[in-house]
Design an enzyme around this catalytic site. Structure first.
Site, PDB file in Angstrom:
ATOM      1  N   TYR A   1       0.886  -1.135   0.000  1.00  0.00           N
ATOM      2  CA  TYR A   1      -0.030   0.011  -0.022  1.00  0.00           C
ATOM      3  C   TYR A   1       1.014   1.195  -0.010  1.00  0.00           C
ATOM      4  O   TYR A   1       1.870   1.334   0.922  1.00  0.00           O
ATOM      5  CB  TYR A   1      -1.050  -0.107   1.390  1.00  0.00           C
ATOM      6  CG  TYR A   1      -1.912   1.202   1.347  1.00  0.00           C
ATOM      7  CD1 TYR A   1      -2.936   1.442   0.329  1.00  0.00           C
ATOM      8  CD2 TYR A   1      -1.581   1.954   2.430  1.00  0.00           C
ATOM      9  CE1 TYR A   1      -3.698   2.588   0.468  1.00  0.00           C
ATOM     10  CE2 TYR A   1      -2.248   3.470   2.490  1.00  0.00           C
ATOM     11  CZ  TYR A   1      -3.389   3.376   1.663  1.00  0.00           C
ATOM     12  OH  TYR A   1      -4.157   4.379   1.646  1.00  0.00           O
TER      13      TYR A   1
ATOM     14  N   LYS B   1       4.985   9.448   8.667  1.00  0.00           N
ATOM     15  CA  LYS B   1       4.606   8.734  10.064  1.00  0.00           C
ATOM     16  C   LYS B   1       5.667   9.144  10.915  1.00  0.00           C
ATOM     17  O   LYS B   1       5.399  10.472  11.446  1.00  0.00           O
ATOM     18  CB  LYS B   1       4.515   7.235   9.887  1.00  0.00           C
ATOM     19  CG  LYS B   1       3.508   6.749   9.034  1.00  0.00           C
ATOM     20  CD  LYS B   1       3.164   5.107   9.277  1.00  0.00           C
ATOM     21  CE  LYS B   1       2.390   4.672   8.388  1.00  0.00           C
ATOM     22  NZ  LYS B   1       0.820   4.539   8.493  1.00  0.00           N
TER      23      LYS B   1
ATOM     24  N   ASP C   1       9.630   3.076  -0.507  1.00  0.00           N
ATOM     25  CA  ASP C   1       8.560   3.443   0.350  1.00  0.00           C
ATOM     26  C   ASP C   1       8.888   3.210   1.770  1.00  0.00           C
ATOM     27  O   ASP C   1       8.375   2.219   2.178  1.00  0.00           O
ATOM     28  CB  ASP C   1       7.246   3.107  -0.260  1.00  0.00           C
ATOM     29  CG  ASP C   1       5.937   3.956   0.496  1.00  0.00           C
ATOM     30  OD1 ASP C   1       6.436   4.552   1.644  1.00  0.00           O
ATOM     31  OD2 ASP C   1       4.820   3.713   0.426  1.00  0.00           O
TER      32      ASP C   1
HETATM   33  N1  PMP Z   1       3.113   4.247   2.213  1.00  0.00           N
HETATM   34  C1  PMP Z   1       3.033   3.173   3.355  1.00  0.00           C
HETATM   35  C2  PMP Z   1       4.074   2.190   3.160  1.00  0.00           C
HETATM   36  C3  PMP Z   1       2.027   3.253   4.243  1.00  0.00           C
HETATM   37  O1  PMP Z   1       2.126   2.327   5.317  1.00  0.00           O
HETATM   38  C4  PMP Z   1       1.102   4.214   4.150  1.00  0.00           C
HETATM   39  C5  PMP Z   1      -0.067   4.495   5.078  1.00  0.00           C
HETATM   40  N2  PMP Z   1      -0.028   3.580   5.806  1.00  0.00           N
HETATM   41  C6  PMP Z   1       1.257   5.443   3.301  1.00  0.00           C
HETATM   42  C7  PMP Z   1       2.096   5.095   2.255  1.00  0.00           C
HETATM   43  C8  PMP Z   1       0.167   6.483   3.162  1.00  0.00           C
HETATM   44  O2  PMP Z   1       0.379   7.413   3.872  1.00  0.00           O
HETATM   45  P1  PMP Z   1      -0.773   8.340   4.424  1.00  0.00           P
HETATM   46  O3  PMP Z   1      -1.903   7.412   5.211  1.00  0.00           O
HETATM   47  O4  PMP Z   1      -0.176   9.296   5.427  1.00  0.00           O
HETATM   48  O5  PMP Z   1      -1.289   8.859   3.425  1.00  0.00           O
END
Ligand code: PMP
Length: 427
Positions: free
Chosen positions: A144, A267, A239
């Site tokens: 994701y 995060k 990511d």
């Molecule tokens: N990339 C990863 C690996 C994630 O785990 C997440 C959210 N859990 C995101 C992108 C998206 O981040 P956000 O919820 O702050 O938009």
């Protein structure tokens, strides 16, 4: 455990908020109960609207690596708020946080701040497309990267099948540029790259997949992707929104010694405030507006409160022994949970990298999304509910990681193991 207030708050929320929540997984849909509404948190604990206390392993889905309300973070936010919440103009704090990020990730020569992980990955992909002049992207099934249109795509059948949208509202015409491969399957990626010669702008991946539980890369997978991308002129986007500053100060890239061309963060770098970032090679980053032509912007980007919370957080993470302490706590929990799981007749498989982990309700090992789907989600749901009743807050889905913080005390960990023993027994 009484959840009367949470029930009432959920009813009221559903009248004015779709599904009663501002992010779907909060609705507890997959675990068969209504969500608990949180009133406050401190250290390793969160408290719901009915006054129930829980030991928290969600940690706001990752950011709370030092526990909730760390005094230095609270102080930084309060002090900054008193001098202005937002200016929409550059501040010294943005440079300070950028320097700290760059120091931790040597391949991040330049970095731009945004307000969420979604914005970070969406912008990194646009940049990769602009830089390479290619349209297609390759992602992995079960990874994701936020909810931008081209990323809400899962694999169709067959190797070179173009993506189909996973969500209504994503035009098939957008999704067709997204190729989806099996996590940990380097040969499949090589075949896809060969079948789409010089058309793929970037490969984006979670270096440890935390959105299908906790799936580490098999030896050679990251190295193979790195080599392939270099050979083919494909931008490798790592990511690290979840893994960055979590599995090591320098994230999964430090742990596995493989570096992306672009990196996404989020995060932890915001200390609980809305922050994301993307950065990487100077040459690629300079394609961004106003230096280059690839447009990307944000009214609240580099927000002073968020920068302050991030700086205060990273300063603490840099302290000698921080990650050692986190590892010791995580290993202690692992040992205890493996023991009680082993004593139960339920099939489980525990996977952990540093301070992120998952218990799959199946034999395992889990190396891909298809593997993760073999889990017994019914039994997971029961286990989740039993743990909640015993005062332990886990992520309400089999396909999410759990997170340790340094605020978890020995007593918390022992209570968690005891609660797990009871929860297994009650299955
Ligand atoms: N990339 C990863 C690996 C994630 O785990 C997440 C959210 N859990 C995101 C992108 C998206 O981040 P956000 O919820 O702050 O938009």
């Amino acid at each position: 455990m009484n959840h009367q207030q949470s029930e009432a708050l959920f009813s009221a929320a559903k009248n004015v908020i779709p599904g009663g929540v501002n992010s779907p997984v909060r609705a507890f849909k997959s675990v068969g109960i209504n969500p608990i509404f949180i009133e406050k948190a401190a250290g390793s604990k969160i408290y719901d609207a009915d006054g129930n206390e829980y030991i928290d392993y969600v940690g706001s889905w990752g950011p709370m690596i030092m526990g909730h309300c760390h005094p230095k973070v609270v102080e930084a936010i309060q002090k900054t708020a008193a001098s202005g919440a937002s200016f929409g103009a550059p501040t010294a704090r943005e440079t300070q946080l950028a320097e700290m990020v760059s120091e931790a990730y040597p391949n991040i020569e330049k970095v731009r701040m945004v307000s969420s992980g979604t914005e970070a990955t969406m912008s990194a992909i646009r940049l990769a497309r602009g830089y390479t002049g290619r349209d297609k992207i390759l992602k992995f099934d079960g990874c994701y990267h936020g909810h931008a249109d081209s990323l809400l795509v899962k694999a169709g059948s067959g190797l070179a099948t173009f993506g189909v949208p996973t969500s209504p509202g994503v035009p098939a015409d957008f999704a067709k540029y997204t190729l989806t491969a099996t996590y940990n399957d380097l040969d499949e990626v090589k075949q896809m790259v060969a079948a789409n010669d010089k058309e793929i702008a970037c490969i984006i991946l979670e270096p440890i997949a935390g959105n299908m539980g906790c799936v580490p890369p098999v030896p050679g997978f990251l190295e193979g992707l790195r080599e392939l991308c270099t050979q083919e002129g494909i931008v490798l986007i790592v990511d690290e929104v979840m893994t960055g500053f979590r599995v090591a100060f320098g994230g999964a890239q430090e742990r596995f010694n493989v570096r992306g061309d672009l990196v996404c963060l989020g995060k932890i770098i915001g200390g609980g405030l809305p922050v994301g970032a993307f950065g990487g090679k100077k040459e690629i980053m300079d394609s961004l507006s106003p230096e280059g032509g690839v447009y990307q912007a944000g009214t609240l980007s580099g927000n002073p409160l968020a920068m302050s919370a991030g700086i205060a957080t990273l300063n603490i993470l840099k302290e000698e022994g921080f990650y050692q302490q986190l590892e010791e706590k995580s290993a202690y929990l692992e040992k205890g949970l493996l023991q009680v799981a082993g004593n139960s007749s339920v099939a489980t498989c525990w996977q952990r990298v540093g301070a992120m982990f998952c218990t799959y309700f199946q034999q395992g090992p889990v190396n891909s999304f298809a593997d993760a789907l073999n889990s017994d989600t019914e039994t997971f749901s029961k286990f989740f509910r039993n743990m909640l009743d015993n005062g332990i807050n886990l992520a309400p889905s089999q396909f999410e990681a759990g997170f340790m913080s340094v605020a978890h005390s020995q007593e918390d960990l022992d209570k968690t193991i005891e609660a797990a023993e009871k929860s297994f027994a009650a299955l």
